[in-house]
Design a protein around this motif. Structure first.
Motif, mmCIF file in Angstrom:
data_model
loop_
_atom_site.group_PDB
_atom_site.id
_atom_site.type_symbol
_atom_site.label_atom_id
_atom_site.label_comp_id
_atom_site.label_asym_id
_atom_site.label_seq_id
_atom_site.Cartn_x
_atom_site.Cartn_y
_atom_site.Cartn_z
ATOM 1 N N PRO A 143 27.702 21.854 91.697
ATOM 2 C CA PRO A 143 27.876 21.701 90.249
ATOM 3 C C PRO A 143 27.808 20.256 89.781
ATOM 4 C CG PRO A 143 29.999 22.070 91.323
ATOM 5 C CD PRO A 143 28.940 22.272 92.370
ATOM 6 N N GLU A 144 28.200 19.294 90.646
ATOM 7 C CA GLU A 144 28.202 17.893 90.226
ATOM 8 C C GLU A 144 26.816 17.416 89.804
ATOM 9 O OE1 GLU A 144 31.530 18.702 93.053
ATOM 10 O OE2 GLU A 144 29.353 19.050 93.060
ATOM 11 N N SER A 145 25.780 18.019 90.387
ATOM 12 C CA SER A 145 24.419 17.560 90.093
ATOM 13 C C SER A 145 23.943 17.956 88.703
ATOM 14 C CB SER A 145 23.448 18.110 91.139
ATOM 15 O OG SER A 145 23.355 19.528 91.046
ATOM 16 N N VAL A 146 24.657 18.863 88.041
ATOM 17 C CA VAL A 146 24.178 19.324 86.727
ATOM 18 C C VAL A 146 25.236 19.162 85.640
ATOM 19 C CG1 VAL A 146 22.496 20.937 87.685
ATOM 20 C CG2 VAL A 146 24.832 21.706 87.288
ATOM 21 N N LEU A 147 26.347 18.508 85.942
ATOM 22 C CA LEU A 147 27.343 18.278 84.896
ATOM 23 C C LEU A 147 26.704 17.502 83.740
ATOM 24 C CD1 LEU A 147 30.518 17.321 86.964
ATOM 25 C CD2 LEU A 147 30.103 19.424 85.666
ATOM 26 N N GLY A 148 26.844 17.993 82.540
ATOM 27 C CA GLY A 148 26.254 17.359 81.365
ATOM 28 C C GLY A 148 24.859 17.818 81.045
ATOM 29 N N ALA B 95 31.965 22.932 85.381
ATOM 30 C CA ALA B 95 33.126 22.042 85.339
ATOM 31 C C ALA B 95 34.277 22.590 86.180
ATOM 32 C CB ALA B 95 33.570 21.854 83.886
ATOM 33 N N ALA B 96 34.532 23.880 86.097
ATOM 34 C CA ALA B 96 35.628 24.489 86.858
ATOM 35 C C ALA B 96 35.381 24.380 88.354
ATOM 36 C CB ALA B 96 35.801 25.950 86.445
ATOM 37 N N LEU B 97 34.127 24.587 88.769
ATOM 38 C CA LEU B 97 33.819 24.515 90.200
ATOM 39 C C LEU B 97 33.887 23.068 90.689
ATOM 40 C CD1 LEU B 97 32.978 25.972 92.768
ATOM 41 C CD2 LEU B 97 30.589 25.735 92.052
ATOM 42 N N ALA B 98 33.446 22.123 89.856
ATOM 43 C CA ALA B 98 33.461 20.713 90.254
ATOM 44 C C ALA B 98 34.878 20.218 90.513
ATOM 45 C CB ALA B 98 32.781 19.864 89.188
ATOM 46 N N ARG B 99 35.833 20.706 89.718
ATOM 47 C CA ARG B 99 37.213 20.247 89.931
ATOM 48 C C ARG B 99 38.028 21.220 90.784
ATOM 49 N NH1 ARG B 99 37.222 21.825 84.338
ATOM 50 N NH2 ARG B 99 38.681 23.557 83.971
ATOM 51 N N GLY C 89 40.775 27.076 90.594
ATOM 52 C CA GLY C 89 40.727 28.520 90.833
ATOM 53 C C GLY C 89 40.986 29.362 89.596
ATOM 54 N N PRO C 90 42.082 29.134 88.861
ATOM 55 C CA PRO C 90 42.338 29.930 87.650
ATOM 56 C C PRO C 90 41.208 29.825 86.633
ATOM 57 C CG PRO C 90 44.333 28.792 88.324
ATOM 58 C CD PRO C 90 43.228 28.261 89.186
ATOM 59 N N ALA C 91 40.636 28.619 86.457
ATOM 60 C CA ALA C 91 39.529 28.464 85.499
ATOM 61 C C ALA C 91 38.305 29.247 85.970
ATOM 62 C CB ALA C 91 39.182 26.988 85.332
ATOM 63 N N LEU C 92 38.040 29.253 87.272
ATOM 64 C CA LEU C 92 36.916 30.034 87.797
ATOM 65 C C LEU C 92 37.145 31.523 87.571
ATOM 66 C CD1 LEU C 92 36.228 28.087 91.111
ATOM 67 C CD2 LEU C 92 34.629 28.370 89.208
ATOM 68 N N ASP C 93 38.382 31.982 87.707
ATOM 69 C CA ASP C 93 38.693 33.385 87.417
ATOM 70 C C ASP C 93 38.409 33.718 85.959
ATOM 71 O OD1 ASP C 93 39.469 34.054 89.977
ATOM 72 O OD2 ASP C 93 41.591 33.667 89.631
ATOM 73 N N ALA D 146 36.223 31.026 93.619
ATOM 74 C CA ALA D 146 37.619 30.803 93.269
ATOM 75 C C ALA D 146 38.547 30.980 94.466
ATOM 76 C CB ALA D 146 38.040 31.756 92.141
ATOM 77 N N VAL D 147 38.106 31.762 95.467
ATOM 78 C CA VAL D 147 38.988 32.079 96.598
ATOM 79 C C VAL D 147 39.493 30.816 97.290
ATOM 80 C CG1 VAL D 147 39.149 33.237 98.826
ATOM 81 C CG2 VAL D 147 37.981 34.365 96.923
ATOM 82 N N PRO D 148 38.618 29.919 97.772
ATOM 83 C CA PRO D 148 39.141 28.714 98.435
ATOM 84 C C PRO D 148 39.745 27.707 97.466
ATOM 85 C CG PRO D 148 36.746 28.598 98.292
ATOM 86 C CD PRO D 148 37.139 29.964 97.813
ATOM 87 N N ALA D 149 39.472 27.861 96.170
ATOM 88 C CA ALA D 149 40.008 26.915 95.185
ATOM 89 C C ALA D 149 41.448 27.224 94.812
ATOM 90 C CB ALA D 149 39.123 26.920 93.933
ATOM 91 N N HIS D 150 41.886 28.451 95.045
ATOM 92 C CA HIS D 150 43.259 28.831 94.695
ATOM 93 C C HIS D 150 44.251 28.263 95.696
ATOM 94 C CE1 HIS D 150 43.061 31.430 91.213
ATOM 95 N NE2 HIS D 150 42.041 32.094 91.730
ATOM 96 N N ARG D 151 45.337 27.720 95.192
ATOM 97 C CA ARG D 151 46.431 27.275 96.059
ATOM 98 C C ARG D 151 47.401 28.413 96.350
ATOM 99 N NH1 ARG D 151 47.996 21.343 93.425
ATOM 100 N NH2 ARG D 151 45.910 20.403 93.681
ATOM 101 N N ASP D 152 47.463 29.376 95.465
ATOM 102 C CA ASP D 152 48.341 30.533 95.631
ATOM 103 C C ASP D 152 47.617 31.585 96.467
ATOM 104 O OD1 ASP D 152 49.977 32.709 95.464
ATOM 105 O OD2 ASP D 152 49.934 32.885 93.276
ATOM 106 N N PRO D 153 48.121 31.920 97.658
ATOM 107 C CA PRO D 153 47.445 32.924 98.493
ATOM 108 C C PRO D 153 47.270 34.272 97.803
ATOM 109 C CG PRO D 153 49.116 31.755 99.760
ATOM 110 C CD PRO D 153 49.303 31.357 98.332
#
Length: 610
Positions: A457-462, A475-479, A482-486, A508-515
């Motif tokens: 995603p960083e390659s196409v931001l903007g 933007a959600a994937l770049a940062r 997880g909740p934003a990706l959901d 979103a799976v690896p981005a979530h801190r909550d298992p």
């Protein structure tokens, strides 16, 4: 294989397919301490087959109602009771039966219906009662569920995805999506009609191999089988003044809507009252059942057909309008299901489909995540460049690099098709597309968005349209939010982008801190992926990375390949119970409910030594 019943003989040459949830529900209702269940649904949806599978291997006693014996007391139970018996005596005699299956309960005589009701009241016998929707049901039977004596399962027509599996099993070969779509539309969930129609198509040699694939297609007219004639008798047998002429004119007007002002209003009112035609302001005047038109055309006769058939080009304006609507929806980032009767009718009847129309249909299907349908439409366009691009993209996103490469040539060897083909070949370094500087056009927007889907995603931001759903995804994937990706995934699903939504959930799976949130995202990713037949993209392939032990990966890989627990145990020198325990633990980690979900999760790596 044939199961004999009091009224009907049900031939079951096809394997039981789908209905896993319903099957499990019926089986649970028959466990110790449970009273049983009532199963209802439209005629032909497979109710009897469902309960037959549920009671297979049990000590089950069967009975069935029939229209011929509805006036004879206890006729349904004649094989279980003496010739002369009272309700009280019948109840005592059958109270020792542990499991009783009563089929066609809507045809039960009053005495038999009262007996079934009393058996439910006493609760000593577990009951499986099957009745058809729309048929008059004895009050004693309907009170089984309205009086809350038994739970009720309302069986719906088999969805298109499961119809595809069943049709392929019945045909003995895989069917291309446009053929499956046509069968599903014509049969409306009636599996007996599906079996009859597909059998006739196969035996008549109407199935033809799709070049370059292992799939088979059906084009051309509908065979007039006995079952088709039975289902279309309401229109074929109309004898009222002007009725058959009106029906024939409507049949030959398909797939276009007819102008009601061109017909006798009295005849139209009679046909509408009979439930044979439908008129609304948006879709005009049409035949109600999709099978009626083909049957009427097949029986019209050559001279009548010549008189009623319009000019070959009469569909062109409607086809152009359909293509324009699809293109506009793509530009508006809204690919929810849309009626397209003209294009589907032309493809089904074997008529020429313009390449431009085929390309936009393929693109619409691909963006929705139906890659097999996208490929089928792309093949309608033969050597058209846009169709070749769509075929390559659909194949690559299905993990079929060979077909994708075969579709590429000098005109299509660069751009998004080449990027996705590289991804299908595992060349991850080549998977970040070179973004356009201006993506106001819809084509550029989706091409740039590919970078997000491929994990860059960083390659196409903007570069994506500001405020768009695709920019939010980037933007959600770049940062790694997880909740934003959901939230993005939920909105993508609302707009019909099922594959994009599945990928966002997987990301979103690896981005979530909550298992717990990660497991929920995984479960929803799998559910969405199931609705995208054949999709195999990099985002989906990462669903299980780091989630399983080495032994679990071994077992899950074999289970996803179709091996039974016993076969896995023999191959890995384990006990069957150990295999089952590992699978149970793997399901919990993957967010899957059963082994049927495993092939949709990911292309797992080869098993490593434990």
């Amino acid at each position: 294989m044939t199961y004999e019943q009091d009224v009907k003989t049900l031939h079951l040459p096809w394997p039981f397919t789908g209905r896993e949830d319903e099957l499990e529900l019926v089986r649970r209702s028959l466990a110790a301490g449970r009273p049983g269940i009532v199963v209802t649904g439209p005629a032909g949806v497979g109710k009897t087959r469902l309960v037959t599978e549920a009671v297979r291997g049990t000590d089950c006693v069967r009975a069935a109602g029939s229209p011929e014996s509805r006036g004879i007391p206890f006729a349904a139970f004649a094989h279980l009771l003496p010739e002369s018996v009272t309700l009280h005596r019948a109840l005592r005699l059958l109270s020792g039966v542990r499991l009783l299956l009563v089929d066609d309960a809507h045809w039960l005589d009053e005495a038999s219906a009262a007996l079934v009701h009393q058996l439910a009241v006493h609760g000593r016998t577990r009951l499986v009662v099957v009745a058809t929707d729309g048929a008059p049901v004895p009050g004693a039977v309907s009170r089984l569920w309205t009086g809350e004596l038994l739970p009720r399962l309302a069986v719906e027509p088999l969805p298109a995805e499961e119809t595809a599996q069943l049709a392929a099993a019945g045909a003995g070969r895989p069917l291309e999506p446009l053929t499956v779509r046509r069968l599903h539309r014509l049969c409306r969930g009636d599996l007996r009609l599906l079996r009859d129609l597909l059998g006739a198509v196969r035996e008549s040699g109407l199935l033809t191999r799709v070049p370059g694939t292992d799939e088979w297609a059906w084009r051309g007219p509908v065979p007039l089988t006995p079952a088709v004639r039975e289902h279309t008798a309401p229109v074929l047998d109309r004898t009222g003044p002007g009725e058959r002429e009106t029906l024939d004119r409507l049949a030959f007007a398909e797939p276009l809507a007819a102008d009601a002002d061109a017909f006798d209003p009295d005849v139209l009112e009679h046909l509408e009252a009979a439930g044979l035609i439908h008129l609304d302001e948006r879709h005009g005047l049409r035949l109600v059942h999709p099978l009626h038109g083909p049957a009427l055309r097949a029986t019209a006769g050559r001279l009548r057909a010549r008189r009623l058939t319009g000019t070959p080009g009469r569909y062109a304006p409607a086809l152009t309008a359909e293509a324009a609507t699809l293109a506009r929806r793509i530009a508006d980032a809204d690919v929810r299901p849309l009626p397209t009767p003209v294009g589907e009718w032309l493809a089904a009847e074997g008529g020429p489909v313009p390449p431009g129309y085929a390309a936009v249909r393929a693109r619409y299907a691909r963006l929705r995540g139906d890659l097999r349908e996208a490929a089928a439409w792309a093949r309608q366009g033969a050597d058209d460049t846009a169709c070749r691009v769509e075929l390559a993209l659909a194949a690559a996103q299905s993990g079929d690099a060979e077909t994708a490469l075969g579709a590429l040539d000098g005109r299509t060897a660069r751009g998004p098709a080449a990027v996705w083909t590289a991804a299908a070949q595992g060349e991850t370094d080549a998977c970040a597309p070179a973004p356009a500087q201006n993506c106001a056009a819809s084509d550029d927007m989706y091409d740039v968005y590919d970078a997000v889907r491929l994990g860059a995603p960083e390659s196409v931001l903007g570069l994506l349209p500001a405020g768009s759903l695709f920019a939010e995804h980037a933007a959600a994937l770049a940062r790694r939010d997880g909740p934003a990706l959901d939230r993005v995934a939920a909105r993508l699903e609302e707009r019909g982008f099922l594959l994009f939504a599945a990928e966002a959930r997987a990301q979103a799976v690896p981005a979530h801190r909550d298992p717990s949130a990660a497991r929920t995202a995984r479960t929803r990713a799998v559910a969405l992926a199931r609705r995208c037949p054949g999709a195999r993209t990099p985002a989906l392939s990462g669903l299980v990375l780091g989630e399983l032990t080495t032994r679990q990966r071994q077992i899950v890989t074999l289970a996803a390949a179709g091996l039974s627990n016993r076969q896995i145990a023999e191959r890995l020198t384990l006990s069957v119970r150990t295999v089952g325990n590992h699978l149970y633990s793997a399901y919990a980690r993957l967010g899957a409910s059963d082994r049927g979900a495993l092939p949709w999760l990911v292309e797992l790596p080869a098993p490593q030594p434990a």
